[in-house]
Scaffold this motif. Structure first.
Motif, PDB file in Angstrom:
ATOM      1  N   LEU A 126       0.860  -1.173   0.000  1.00  0.00           N
ATOM      2  CA  LEU A 126       0.000   0.000   0.000  1.00  0.00           C
ATOM      3  C   LEU A 126       0.900   1.227   0.000  1.00  0.00           C
ATOM      4  N   GLY A 127       0.792   2.079  -1.027  1.00  0.00           N
ATOM      5  CA  GLY A 127       1.557   3.314  -1.104  1.00  0.00           C
ATOM      6  C   GLY A 127       0.691   4.501  -0.746  1.00  0.00           C
ATOM      7  N   ILE A 128       1.136   5.308   0.212  1.00  0.00           N
ATOM      8  CA  ILE A 128       0.364   6.458   0.689  1.00  0.00           C
ATOM      9  C   ILE A 128       1.120   7.748   0.377  1.00  0.00           C
ATOM     10  N   CYS A 129       0.470   8.698  -0.302  1.00  0.00           N
ATOM     11  CA  CYS A 129       1.025  10.003  -0.652  1.00  0.00           C
ATOM     12  C   CYS A 129       2.378   9.833  -1.361  1.00  0.00           C
ATOM     13  N   ARG A 130       3.470  10.156  -0.696  1.00  0.00           N
ATOM     14  CA  ARG A 130       4.775   9.906  -1.305  1.00  0.00           C
ATOM     15  C   ARG A 130       4.877   8.452  -1.758  1.00  0.00           C
ATOM     16  N   GLY A 131       4.226   7.546  -1.029  1.00  0.00           N
ATOM     17  CA  GLY A 131       4.307   6.117  -1.341  1.00  0.00           C
ATOM     18  C   GLY A 131       3.772   5.773  -2.712  1.00  0.00           C
ATOM     19  N   ILE A 132       2.680   6.421  -3.164  1.00  0.00           N
ATOM     20  CA  ILE A 132       2.180   6.150  -4.514  1.00  0.00           C
ATOM     21  C   ILE A 132       3.172   6.672  -5.542  1.00  0.00           C
ATOM     22  N   GLN A 133       3.872   7.748  -5.181  1.00  0.00           N
ATOM     23  CA  GLN A 133       4.882   8.301  -6.081  1.00  0.00           C
ATOM     24  C   GLN A 133       6.104   7.386  -6.166  1.00  0.00           C
ATOM     25  N   VAL A 134       6.495   6.796  -5.025  1.00  0.00           N
ATOM     26  CA  VAL A 134       7.614   5.847  -5.028  1.00  0.00           C
ATOM     27  C   VAL A 134       7.274   4.635  -5.880  1.00  0.00           C
ATOM     28  N   LEU A 135       6.060   4.114  -5.726  1.00  0.00           N
ATOM     29  CA  LEU A 135       5.625   2.996  -6.562  1.00  0.00           C
ATOM     30  C   LEU A 135       5.738   3.359  -8.048  1.00  0.00           C
ATOM     31  N   THR A 136       5.269   4.531  -8.383  1.00  0.00           N
ATOM     32  CA  THR A 136       5.278   4.982  -9.776  1.00  0.00           C
ATOM     33  C   THR A 136       6.705   5.084 -10.306  1.00  0.00           C
ATOM     34  N   ALA A 137       7.581   5.734  -9.541  1.00  0.00           N
ATOM     35  CA  ALA A 137       8.965   5.920  -9.989  1.00  0.00           C
ATOM     36  C   ALA A 137       9.709   4.595 -10.084  1.00  0.00           C
ATOM     37  N   ALA A 138       9.469   3.697  -9.125  1.00  0.00           N
ATOM     38  CA  ALA A 138      10.189   2.420  -9.101  1.00  0.00           C
ATOM     39  C   ALA A 138       9.783   1.504 -10.236  1.00  0.00           C
ATOM     40  N   LEU A 139       8.525   1.612 -10.683  1.00  0.00           N
ATOM     41  CA  LEU A 139       7.988   0.643 -11.632  1.00  0.00           C
ATOM     42  C   LEU A 139       7.824   1.196 -13.044  1.00  0.00           C
ATOM     43  N   GLY A 140       8.384   2.397 -13.295  1.00  0.00           N
ATOM     44  CA  GLY A 140       8.447   2.874 -14.670  1.00  0.00           C
ATOM     45  C   GLY A 140       7.422   3.904 -15.070  1.00  0.00           C
ATOM     46  N   GLY A 141       6.641   4.448 -14.114  1.00  0.00           N
ATOM     47  CA  GLY A 141       5.709   5.519 -14.439  1.00  0.00           C
ATOM     48  C   GLY A 141       6.400   6.875 -14.422  1.00  0.00           C
ATOM     49  N   LYS A 142       5.600   7.946 -14.498  1.00  0.00           N
ATOM     50  CA  LYS A 142       6.164   9.299 -14.517  1.00  0.00           C
ATOM     51  C   LYS A 142       5.484  10.164 -13.468  1.00  0.00           C
ATOM     52  N   LEU A 143       6.252  11.148 -12.941  1.00  0.00           N
ATOM     53  CA  LEU A 143       5.757  12.038 -11.895  1.00  0.00           C
ATOM     54  C   LEU A 143       5.791  13.496 -12.347  1.00  0.00           C
TER      55      LEU A 143
END
Length: 585
Positions: A126-143
């Motif tokens: 479960l990614g919360i706030c910064r956590g959803i951003q970490v998930l995105t950055a780690a798995l190839g999404g964009k911020l």
């Protein structure tokens, strides 16, 4: 009735496993990433209060970037919360800094690694706030580094000044999403403290919540992984004695409990895959010890999936049958068997060639992965029946009588019915295999070859990677009649994870594999089926992509109602019983 050595070893593993429960660790253990500030690891109380309220046991994950230590930690965790905090350093995003309020590169490095390792192990996240951003950055999404300057339309205020446990704006929920299922409404009032945000979700994810200005506020995995991210702070609501957001944490602890159950099962019994073709990639220069994106079975994926045993075959394509070609086929089989020995030998202390069922249990107790040798296609023996003895002496546990084409032993499912089943030579081959303790494998055989072999074999037979023809009408699969006869003779059929043998109209997924497993159990009984992935030979499905996904498959079978005893049989004991019956070990 006295216990076999394998029973004694398994009993010992179960006692070791139950010991952790006796110590009081019944609730799933949820690791929460700690903040790092002024040299200290810290954690806001709302995170662990919410996990406790949802029935989990919270522990703090401090900031460090030692991969070995992280792997050891992950082995103890049943779920992960990625908490909020500072901006992600644009350097990790491959961008020049724009407007970062504060960054924490030490935390970034650890959490990006943590996410990748956790995803490899199918750990619920479960990614919360910064956590959803970490998930995105780690798995190839964009911020977005800063939504106010980079978003293409005016933003609402995403940094509220009211109490953290009170909502500041609404988000729209997608109707078929996890979040909609939790709250059963189109809109949800949330709180908000951020200026970085998700710009594009990673591949394998979908957007599930959006703010009025179009900023992404929720995402979830679409690839059968238990991963959920929210941009707001659901944990803060508990500070106001508001349980509105508890379904999010209850989802995490529920997933973590299932994951914990599956892990414990894998810890206490043999997890065996009866067929993979990785030696074909060894022949192209791949190494079992390496992390290899092209290989579906390597040491790291077996470890992540908590798999104990892989039956690796020397595969031979059916070619010409003149004397020179037969001699070449035998030489290739020998070369591939030697290559298996060499590649596994490179991993001494971590993996070992095993030749008996008891060696599998002994290796498991030592934390060592086992590889067992097989041959796919009796073309390997040519017309020299003494090659059966020689290959058995090399540790070959089974031989598939044919592949996609008739050979001198029998007709293939994809042949010209040259022999109308087993040839006379083929019958002698089956008898010789019985006498030397080599299992007869009828995957790829024609239906007439199947019935002939079943009639002439004095030992139980295997189908190392075959699925149900009733569910997918393919000649590589077994009819219900064949499966009943195989079970009646004491044999086993191992579900193949090749998409075309599970579903004809479109690509199969793990859900189709589960349908085949449950159907074959219904037809044959729980004592006569198992798993033969065909990884690195065409096997692999969405939700069951490589060896690292085997714990996830166990979770799905638990959800189908299979007991630990059932799963112990399916995951290895059935196959080992047939191996013992053939070899006498």
């Amino acid at each position: 009735m006295s216990m076999t050595k394998a029973d004694q070893l398994e009993s010992g593993l179960r006692r070791m496993d139950s010991g952790t429960e006796v110590l009081g660790f019944h609730a799933p253990v949820i690791g929460i990433s700690g903040n790092f500030r002024d040299g200290d690891s810290t954690l806001a109380q709302a995170y662990y209060m919410s996990v406790l309220e949802a029935g989990g046991t919270p522990v703090v994950i401090p900031s460090y970037d030692d991969e070995k230590a992280l792997v050891s930690l992950l082995d103890t965790l049943d779920g992960i919360v990625l908490s909020g905090g500072a901006d992600i350093d644009p350097d990790y995003l491959g961008e020049e800094p724009l407007d970062c309020v504060s960054i924490n590169p030490r935390r970034d490095a650890q959490e990006l690694m943590l996410v990748r390792l956790a995803v490899d192990r199918q750990i619920p996240v479960l990614g919360i706030c910064r956590g959803i951003q970490v998930l995105t950055a780690a798995l190839g999404g964009k911020l977005y580094q800063d939504i106010k300057t980079q978003h293409d339309k005016p933003c609402i205020e995403h940094s509220q000044t009211i109490a953290r446990g009170l909502p500041s704006h609404d988000v729209k929920l997608e109707k078929d999403s996890l979040l909609y299922g939790f709250f059963e409404k189109d809109t949800l009032a949330v709180n908000s403290f951020h200026h970085q945000a998700v710009k594009e979700v990673p591949a394998g994810f979908r957007v599930t919540a959006v703010a009025p200005d179009g900023i992404i506020e929720g995402m979830e995995s679409t690839s059968f992984r238990p991963i959920l991210g929210v941009q707001w702070h659901p944990e803060c609501f508990i500070l106001e004695n508001d349980r509105t957001m508890m379904p999010i944490f209850e989802w995490l602890t529920g997933q973590a409990s299932l994951f914990r159950h599956a892990k414990n099962l894998h810890r206490s019994t043999i997890i065996l895959d009866s067929h993979c073709d990785s030696p074909m990639l060894f022949d192209e220069g791949a190494h079992f010890c390496d992390r290899n994106a092209q290989m579906l079975v390597d040491l790291h994926k077996m470890s992540a999936g908590r798999q104990d045993v892989s039956f690796m075959v020397a595969y031979l394509k059916q070619e010409a049958r003149d004397a020179e070609s037969l001699k070449s086929a035998t030489a290739k089989a020998d070369r591939l068997l030697t290559l298996i020995e060499e590649r596994i030998g490179e991993c001494a202390g971590y993996a070992s060639i095993a030749k008996t069922p008891d060696e599998l249990w002994q290796n498991k107790l030592k934390g060592v992965k086992s590889v067992v040798k097989g041959i796919e296609n009796g073309y390997a023996i040519g017309l020299d029946i003494d090659n059966v003895d020689r290959f058995r002496n090399r540790g070959v546990a089974y031989m598939t009588l044919c592949h996609n084409g008739d050979n001198d032993i029998c007709d293939s499912h994809k042949g010209n019915h040259e022999h109308n089943g087993l040839s006379e030579f083929g019958k002698r081959v089956v008898e010789r295999m019985n006498s030397v303790g080599m299992m007869v494998d009828l995957s790829h055989a024609s239906e007439k070859s199947f019935w002939d072999a079943l009639e002439c074999s004095s030992k139980p037979i295997i189908c190392s990677h075959s699925s149900s023809r009733a569910l997918c009408d393919h000649t590589r699969n077994l009819t219900d009649e064949q499966m009943r006869a195989l079970a009646a003779s004491g044999g086993v059929a191992q579900v193949c994870l090749y998409s075309g043998f599970l579903k004809k109209e479109e690509d199969a997924t793990v859900e189709d594999a589960v349908r085949h497993i449950m159907h074959m159990i219904d037809v044959m009984g729980i004592n006569h089926m198992g798993i033969g992935s065909d990884f690195d030979g065409g096997g692999g499905l969405s939700g069951l992509e490589d060896a690292s996904w085997f714990v996830s498959l166990t979770e799905r079978l638990i959800a189908q109602g299979l007991t630990d005893q059932d799963l112990s049989l399916v995951w290895g004991r059935n196959f080992l019983s047939v191996w013992r019956a053939n070899s006498g070990f």
